[in-house]
Design a protein around this motif. Structure first.
Motif, short mmCIF file in Angstrom:
data_model
loop_
_atom_site.label_atom_id
_atom_site.label_comp_id
_atom_site.label_asym_id
_atom_site.label_seq_id
_atom_site.Cartn_x
_atom_site.Cartn_y
_atom_site.Cartn_z
N SER A 119 0.85 -1.18 0.00
CA SER A 119 0.00 0.00 0.00
C SER A 119 0.89 1.23 0.00
CB SER A 119 -0.92 0.00 1.23
OG SER A 119 -0.15 0.20 2.41
N LEU A 120 0.29 2.39 -0.09
CA LEU A 120 1.07 3.63 -0.09
C LEU A 120 1.93 3.72 1.16
CD1 LEU A 120 1.82 6.41 -1.18
CD2 LEU A 120 -0.26 7.32 -0.10
N PHE A 121 1.37 3.31 2.31
CA PHE A 121 2.10 3.41 3.58
C PHE A 121 2.75 2.10 3.99
CE2 PHE A 121 -1.15 6.73 3.68
CZ PHE A 121 -0.35 7.84 3.91
N GLY A 122 2.82 1.15 3.05
CA GLY A 122 3.49 -0.10 3.33
C GLY A 122 5.00 0.04 3.19
N LYS A 123 5.69 -1.08 3.26
CA LYS A 123 7.15 -1.08 3.14
C LYS A 123 7.53 -1.15 1.67
CE LYS A 123 11.35 -3.42 4.67
NZ LYS A 123 11.92 -4.55 5.46
N TRP A 124 8.13 -0.08 1.17
CA TRP A 124 8.56 -0.04 -0.22
C TRP A 124 9.92 -0.71 -0.35
CZ3 TRP A 124 5.67 1.67 -4.33
CH2 TRP A 124 4.47 2.31 -4.01
N LYS A 125 9.98 -1.70 -1.23
CA LYS A 125 11.22 -2.44 -1.43
C LYS A 125 11.44 -2.70 -2.92
CE LYS A 125 8.82 -6.82 -0.56
NZ LYS A 125 8.80 -8.06 0.27
N LEU A 126 12.66 -3.00 -3.27
CA LEU A 126 12.97 -3.27 -4.68
C LEU A 126 12.23 -4.50 -5.17
CD1 LEU A 126 16.81 -2.62 -4.91
CD2 LEU A 126 15.03 -1.40 -6.17
N HIS A 127 11.75 -4.42 -6.39
CA HIS A 127 11.11 -5.56 -7.05
C HIS A 127 12.15 -6.66 -7.26
CE1 HIS A 127 8.94 -7.77 -10.23
NE2 HIS A 127 7.85 -7.15 -9.80
N LYS A 128 11.70 -7.89 -7.36
CA LYS A 128 12.64 -9.00 -7.59
C LYS A 128 13.35 -8.86 -8.94
CE LYS A 128 9.06 -12.13 -9.42
NZ LYS A 128 8.37 -13.43 -9.23
N LYS A 129 12.74 -8.12 -9.85
CA LYS A 129 13.39 -7.72 -11.11
C LYS A 129 13.63 -6.22 -10.98
CE LYS A 129 12.43 -7.52 -16.11
NZ LYS A 129 11.36 -7.74 -17.13
N PRO A 130 14.71 -5.81 -10.31
CA PRO A 130 14.84 -4.43 -9.83
C PRO A 130 15.05 -3.37 -10.89
CG PRO A 130 16.85 -5.66 -9.40
CD PRO A 130 15.85 -6.65 -9.90
N ILE A 131 15.73 -3.69 -11.99
CA ILE A 131 16.04 -2.69 -13.00
C ILE A 131 15.13 -2.86 -14.21
CG2 ILE A 131 17.80 -1.75 -14.55
CD1 ILE A 131 19.90 -2.54 -12.55
N ALA A 132 14.35 -1.83 -14.48
CA ALA A 132 13.41 -1.89 -15.60
C ALA A 132 14.05 -1.41 -16.90
CB ALA A 132 12.17 -1.04 -15.30
N LEU A 133 14.85 -0.34 -16.81
CA LEU A 133 15.45 0.25 -18.00
C LEU A 133 16.84 0.75 -17.67
CD1 LEU A 133 12.39 2.42 -19.18
CD2 LEU A 133 13.15 0.28 -20.23
N MET A 134 17.70 0.81 -18.70
CA MET A 134 19.06 1.33 -18.56
C MET A 134 19.38 2.20 -19.75
SD MET A 134 20.97 -2.26 -17.58
CE MET A 134 22.58 -1.49 -17.70
N GLY A 135 20.25 3.17 -19.56
CA GLY A 135 20.79 3.92 -20.69
C GLY A 135 20.13 5.24 -20.96
N THR A 136 20.03 5.59 -22.24
CA THR A 136 19.57 6.93 -22.63
C THR A 136 18.07 7.12 -22.43
OG1 THR A 136 19.50 6.11 -24.90
CG2 THR A 136 21.42 7.40 -24.27
N GLU A 137 17.31 6.06 -22.23
CA GLU A 137 15.90 6.16 -21.86
C GLU A 137 15.70 5.34 -20.58
OE1 GLU A 137 13.43 7.22 -25.91
OE2 GLU A 137 13.29 5.18 -25.13
N ALA A 138 16.00 5.96 -19.45
CA ALA A 138 15.91 5.25 -18.18
C ALA A 138 15.60 6.22 -17.04
CB ALA A 138 17.21 4.50 -17.90
N ARG A 139 14.84 7.26 -17.35
CA ARG A 139 14.45 8.23 -16.32
C ARG A 139 13.04 8.70 -16.61
NH1 ARG A 139 17.94 13.66 -14.70
NH2 ARG A 139 16.47 14.53 -13.20
N ALA A 140 12.18 8.58 -15.61
CA ALA A 140 10.77 8.92 -15.81
C ALA A 140 10.60 10.39 -16.17
CB ALA A 140 9.97 8.60 -14.55
N GLY A 141 9.57 10.65 -16.96
CA GLY A 141 9.26 12.01 -17.37
C GLY A 141 7.79 12.32 -17.22
N GLY A 142 7.18 11.81 -16.13
CA GLY A 142 5.78 12.12 -15.91
C GLY A 142 5.04 11.04 -15.15
N ARG A 143 3.75 11.21 -15.01
CA ARG A 143 2.88 10.33 -14.25
C ARG A 143 2.50 9.08 -15.04
NH1 ARG A 143 -0.71 12.33 -10.30
NH2 ARG A 143 -0.53 14.40 -11.25
#
Length: 329
Positions: free
Chosen positions: A199-223
């Motif tokens: 939940s929003l107030f639960g314990k936030w932890k890394l996903h078992k597949k922790p890295i979704a993207l790498m490189g020149t497109e690997a930073r969020a730009g919105g909701r």
């Protein structure tokens, strides 16, 4: 021996040309940021900034002459008012969170600063959750991902939780629901990490597949935007320097895992026909207002001049990480 040396030089030139074609060694010098916004009757598969309104840096400077730029817009529509939160950078100061409001979604008025801290703030993602308003801004300099709650919306924001401790992350983008709670955030090494919680107030932890993207497109730009197929997240593209463009990615979560797919390359990018956005565009927030209307806000920056600066290390690093990511995935 000469043929061998010539061959190495020729190969080096080809590699340099290839790198330069993807991520130029000479890059634009971007300046002041501005915000654009518009509305459509369907989810915008394409946005033409020429058709929409712009709240320019000049307009904000007319009300606050210490303004350096406004960027990272996120909005909330509550009752009959649009509340647009943005990163407001002033001369000789950290970034803080500013506010624009509008009753028609067309004409915005500056309402001042709603949150300032001893550390730099940006990327103020504001959202409503169980009838309360929360904000997850970028708080990298605080060495944590912080959650704020509005005591008297849209003002009086107080820290109510620390979602992730002892970590320096950029642009955290959060999605919370009854069945899925995820957050994307990136480090300085061009890795986008996936966090999850009960939940929003639960314990936030890394996903078992922790890295979704790498490189020149690997930073969020919105909701995140949710539809029947899953989640869509805008992702920044920095191939031609920071803030040059934005692509859309599909995230599909199922059975404790997820997949990603690039569905709209360069959905937004530098637009030479619009002076406010001729250097680049790097932020998008799309929301469904009702059955027949979608509203969206975005940002972009302008060229300081026609001159370019040289950047050797950046393109080499970005292409190395992109190549590694392509080989491993």
């Amino acid at each position: 021996m000469k043929k061998y040396i010539f061959g190495i030089l020729f190969l080096g030139i080809l590699v340099a040309l290839l790198i330069n074609s993807r991520t130029p060694f000479f890059q634009q010098d971007g300046g002041g940021w501005s915000v654009g916004y518009g509305m459509s009757q369907v989810y915008p598969k394409k946005i033409n900034p020429k058709e929409n309104r712009i709240y320019s840096i000049e307009k904000l400077k007319a009300q606050n002459d210490s303004t350096v730029f406004l960027a990272d817009p996120f909005f909330v529509k509550e009752k009959d008012t649009f509340y647009l939160f943005f990163e407001h950078k002033k001369v000789k100061a950290n970034g803080d969170v500013g506010l624009l409001t509008s009753v028609d979604g067309k004409n915005y008025q500056y309402k001042g600063t709603v949150l300032t801290q001893k550390f730099h703030l940006s990327y103020p993602q504001v959202f409503k959750y169980k009838n309360c308003f929360y904000m997850v801004p970028e708080s990298k300099q605080a060495n944590a991902v912080l959650l704020y709650k509005a005591q008297h919306f849209p003002y009086d924001w107080k820290i109510c939780d620390t979602l992730v401790k002892n970590v320096r992350l950029k642009d955290p983008s959060i999605y919370v629901s009854d069945t899925l709670n995820v957050m994307m955030a990136s480090d300085d090494k061009l890795n986008m990490y996936v966090y999850q919680a009960d939940s929003l107030f639960g314990k936030w932890k890394l996903h078992k597949k922790p890295i979704a993207l790498m490189g020149t497109e690997a930073r969020a730009g919105g909701r995140f935007f949710a539809d029947k197929k899953g989640l869509i997240l805008p992702i920044q593209n920095c191939t031609n320097g920071y803030g040059y463009g934005l692509s859309l990615y599909r995230f599909y979560f199922k059975n404790g895992s997820y997949t990603t797919k690039r569905i709209a390359p360069f959905f937004l990018k530098a637009n030479k026909e619009i002076k406010e956005f001729d250097a680049g565009m790097h932020q998008l927030d799309v929301q469904k207002l009702d059955a027949n209307h979608y509203y969206y806000v975005y940002d972009g920056n302008r060229l300081n001049s026609n001159t370019k600066r040289i950047n050797i290390f950046g393109p080499l690093k970005w292409n190395y990480i992109d190549l590694k990511n392509w080989i491993l995935n």
